[in-house]
Design a protein around this motif. Structure first.
Motif, PDB file in Angstrom:
ATOM      1  N   MET A   1      -8.921   2.545 -12.243  1.00 55.96           N
ATOM      2  CA  MET A   1      -7.581   2.014 -12.102  1.00 55.96           C
ATOM      3  C   MET A   1      -6.854   1.911 -13.439  1.00 55.96           C
ATOM      4  SD  MET A   1      -7.676  -0.897  -9.116  1.00 55.96           S
ATOM      5  CE  MET A   1      -7.722  -2.146 -10.311  1.00 55.96           C
ATOM      6  N   ALA A   2      -7.558   2.001 -14.538  1.00 57.57           N
ATOM      7  CA  ALA A   2      -6.938   1.782 -15.835  1.00 57.57           C
ATOM      8  C   ALA A   2      -5.929   2.864 -16.208  1.00 57.57           C
ATOM      9  CB  ALA A   2      -8.011   1.692 -16.912  1.00 57.57           C
ATOM     10  N   TRP A   3      -6.109   4.078 -15.692  1.00 58.73           N
ATOM     11  CA  TRP A   3      -5.218   5.160 -16.092  1.00 58.73           C
ATOM     12  C   TRP A   3      -3.800   4.957 -15.587  1.00 58.73           C
ATOM     13  CZ3 TRP A   3      -2.894   8.550 -12.599  1.00 58.73           C
ATOM     14  CH2 TRP A   3      -3.359   8.483 -11.291  1.00 58.73           C
ATOM     15  N   MET A   4      -3.609   4.143 -14.548  1.00 58.19           N
ATOM     16  CA  MET A   4      -2.261   3.869 -14.054  1.00 58.19           C
ATOM     17  C   MET A   4      -1.820   2.452 -14.386  1.00 58.19           C
ATOM     18  SD  MET A   4      -1.818   5.803 -10.439  1.00 58.19           S
ATOM     19  CE  MET A   4      -0.207   5.130 -10.216  1.00 58.19           C
ATOM     20  N   ALA A   5      -2.673   1.684 -15.014  1.00 58.67           N
ATOM     21  CA  ALA A   5      -2.393   0.289 -15.360  1.00 58.67           C
ATOM     22  C   ALA A   5      -2.045  -0.520 -14.124  1.00 58.67           C
ATOM     23  CB  ALA A   5      -1.275   0.203 -16.405  1.00 58.67           C
ATOM     24  N   TRP A   6      -2.795  -0.297 -13.047  1.00 60.48           N
ATOM     25  CA  TRP A   6      -2.582  -1.048 -11.815  1.00 60.48           C
ATOM     26  C   TRP A   6      -3.105  -2.463 -11.966  1.00 60.48           C
ATOM     27  CZ3 TRP A   6      -3.544   1.676  -6.542  1.00 60.48           C
ATOM     28  CH2 TRP A   6      -2.688   2.771  -6.421  1.00 60.48           C
ATOM     29  N   THR A   7      -2.491  -3.350 -11.230  1.00 60.73           N
ATOM     30  CA  THR A   7      -3.013  -4.706 -11.121  1.00 60.73           C
ATOM     31  C   THR A   7      -3.778  -4.796  -9.806  1.00 60.73           C
ATOM     32  OG1 THR A   7      -1.042  -5.511 -10.001  1.00 60.73           O
ATOM     33  CG2 THR A   7      -1.050  -5.626 -12.415  1.00 60.73           C
ATOM     34  N   TRP A   8      -4.589  -5.810  -9.657  1.00 58.42           N
ATOM     35  CA  TRP A   8      -5.345  -5.973  -8.416  1.00 58.42           C
ATOM     36  C   TRP A   8      -4.442  -6.158  -7.203  1.00 58.42           C
ATOM     37  CZ3 TRP A   8      -9.824  -4.179  -7.471  1.00 58.42           C
ATOM     38  CH2 TRP A   8     -10.741  -4.037  -8.491  1.00 58.42           C
ATOM     39  N   PRO A   9      -3.356  -6.943  -7.298  1.00 61.32           N
ATOM     40  CA  PRO A   9      -2.478  -7.066  -6.126  1.00 61.32           C
ATOM     41  C   PRO A   9      -1.862  -5.724  -5.705  1.00 61.32           C
ATOM     42  CG  PRO A   9      -2.056  -8.863  -7.623  1.00 61.32           C
ATOM     43  CD  PRO A   9      -2.984  -7.926  -8.336  1.00 61.32           C
ATOM     44  N   THR A  10      -1.532  -4.880  -6.669  1.00 64.65           N
ATOM     45  CA  THR A  10      -0.979  -3.569  -6.335  1.00 64.65           C
ATOM     46  C   THR A  10      -2.030  -2.706  -5.645  1.00 64.65           C
ATOM     47  OG1 THR A  10       0.458  -3.703  -8.268  1.00 64.65           O
ATOM     48  CG2 THR A  10       0.176  -1.540  -7.287  1.00 64.65           C
ATOM     49  N   ALA A  11      -3.240  -2.718  -6.157  1.00 68.55           N
ATOM     50  CA  ALA A  11      -4.315  -1.937  -5.548  1.00 68.55           C
ATOM     51  C   ALA A  11      -4.610  -2.431  -4.130  1.00 68.55           C
ATOM     52  CB  ALA A  11      -5.570  -2.028  -6.411  1.00 68.55           C
ATOM     53  N   ILE A  12      -4.626  -3.741  -3.935  1.00 66.07           N
ATOM     54  CA  ILE A  12      -4.856  -4.304  -2.605  1.00 66.07           C
ATOM     55  C   ILE A  12      -3.740  -3.900  -1.654  1.00 66.07           C
ATOM     56  CG2 ILE A  12      -4.960  -6.470  -1.307  1.00 66.07           C
ATOM     57  CD1 ILE A  12      -6.433  -7.647  -3.778  1.00 66.07           C
ATOM     58  N   PHE A  13      -2.506  -3.929  -2.126  1.00 72.08           N
ATOM     59  CA  PHE A  13      -1.354  -3.540  -1.311  1.00 72.08           C
ATOM     60  C   PHE A  13      -1.522  -2.117  -0.787  1.00 72.08           C
ATOM     61  CE2 PHE A  13       2.762  -1.345  -1.247  1.00 72.08           C
ATOM     62  CZ  PHE A  13       3.405  -2.067  -0.249  1.00 72.08           C
ATOM     63  N   PHE A  14      -1.844  -1.188  -1.663  1.00 69.70           N
ATOM     64  CA  PHE A  14      -1.991   0.202  -1.237  1.00 69.70           C
ATOM     65  C   PHE A  14      -3.234   0.414  -0.374  1.00 69.70           C
ATOM     66  CE2 PHE A  14       1.106   0.943  -4.620  1.00 69.70           C
ATOM     67  CZ  PHE A  14       2.004   1.725  -3.915  1.00 69.70           C
ATOM     68  N   CYS A  15      -4.283  -0.335  -0.629  1.00 68.03           N
ATOM     69  CA  CYS A  15      -5.479  -0.250   0.224  1.00 68.03           C
ATOM     70  C   CYS A  15      -5.187  -0.758   1.632  1.00 68.03           C
ATOM     71  CB  CYS A  15      -6.633  -1.030  -0.389  1.00 68.03           C
ATOM     72  SG  CYS A  15      -7.347  -0.220  -1.833  1.00 68.03           S
ATOM     73  N   VAL A  16      -4.389  -1.815   1.740  1.00 73.66           N
ATOM     74  CA  VAL A  16      -4.017  -2.335   3.058  1.00 73.66           C
ATOM     75  C   VAL A  16      -3.178  -1.314   3.817  1.00 73.66           C
ATOM     76  CG1 VAL A  16      -2.599  -4.079   4.234  1.00 73.66           C
ATOM     77  CG2 VAL A  16      -4.233  -4.774   2.479  1.00 73.66           C
ATOM     78  N   ILE A  17      -2.238  -0.670   3.150  1.00 73.07           N
ATOM     79  CA  ILE A  17      -1.423   0.349   3.816  1.00 73.07           C
ATOM     80  C   ILE A  17      -2.300   1.530   4.243  1.00 73.07           C
ATOM     81  CG2 ILE A  17       0.411   2.052   3.477  1.00 73.07           C
ATOM     82  CD1 ILE A  17       1.996  -0.065   2.091  1.00 73.07           C
ATOM     83  N   ALA A  18      -3.231   1.947   3.404  1.00 73.84           N
ATOM     84  CA  ALA A  18      -4.137   3.038   3.779  1.00 73.84           C
ATOM     85  C   ALA A  18      -4.992   2.633   4.979  1.00 73.84           C
ATOM     86  CB  ALA A  18      -5.024   3.414   2.588  1.00 73.84           C
ATOM     87  N   ALA A  19      -5.474   1.397   4.985  1.00 72.84           N
ATOM     88  CA  ALA A  19      -6.270   0.915   6.118  1.00 72.84           C
ATOM     89  C   ALA A  19      -5.438   0.876   7.395  1.00 72.84           C
ATOM     90  CB  ALA A  19      -6.841  -0.464   5.803  1.00 72.84           C
ATOM     91  N   LEU A  20      -4.186   0.447   7.294  1.00 78.58           N
ATOM     92  CA  LEU A  20      -3.299   0.440   8.460  1.00 78.58           C
ATOM     93  C   LEU A  20      -3.111   1.844   9.020  1.00 78.58           C
ATOM     94  CD1 LEU A  20      -0.474  -2.078   7.478  1.00 78.58           C
ATOM     95  CD2 LEU A  20      -1.989  -2.242   9.444  1.00 78.58           C
ATOM     96  N   LEU A  21      -2.912   2.805   8.133  1.00 82.54           N
ATOM     97  CA  LEU A  21      -2.735   4.183   8.588  1.00 82.54           C
ATOM     98  C   LEU A  21      -3.991   4.706   9.280  1.00 82.54           C
ATOM     99  CD1 LEU A  21      -0.781   5.668   5.566  1.00 82.54           C
ATOM    100  CD2 LEU A  21       0.100   5.187   7.848  1.00 82.54           C
ATOM    101  N   ILE A  22      -5.156   4.363   8.754  1.00 82.03           N
ATOM    102  CA  ILE A  22      -6.415   4.790   9.383  1.00 82.03           C
ATOM    103  C   ILE A  22      -6.570   4.135  10.750  1.00 82.03           C
ATOM    104  CG2 ILE A  22      -8.933   4.625   9.198  1.00 82.03           C
ATOM    105  CD1 ILE A  22      -8.506   4.978   6.119  1.00 82.03           C
TER     106      ILE A  22
END
Length: 90
Positions: A1-22
């Protein structure tokens, strides 16, 4: 995650959207749905309603930030109520 300087809340947000799509993909395969007309008088499926919910929630959060209503978690409560309304009536 360091290459994009993501924060944990941002990563969780995108993981939740990916899970919803699945989940919605699996639901569409296991339980095919015929489009239905709601209050907007347009035919929508579960995926359409998910998209409308995500788009509307983005605008709700942006408006919440712009108007300075207070802590952002309260905006998520508004988004949840909006999501319930979309899946019930749209």
């Amino acid at each position: 995650m360091a290459w994009m300087a993501w924060t944990w809340p941002t990563a969780i947000f995108f993981c939740v959207i990916a899970a919803l799509l699945i989940v919605f993909t699996v639901l569409a395969i296991k339980f095919p749905e015929t489009p239905r007309k709601g209050i907007l008088q347009i035919e929508t499926t579960r995926g359409d309603r998910l998209f409308i919910t995500l788009l509307g929630s983005a605008f709700i959060n942006l408006a919440w930030l712009a108007m300075g209503f207070g802590p952002q978690p309260y905006a998520m409560i508004v988004c949840f109520i909006y999501a319930l309304a979309v899946f019930r009536w749209v």
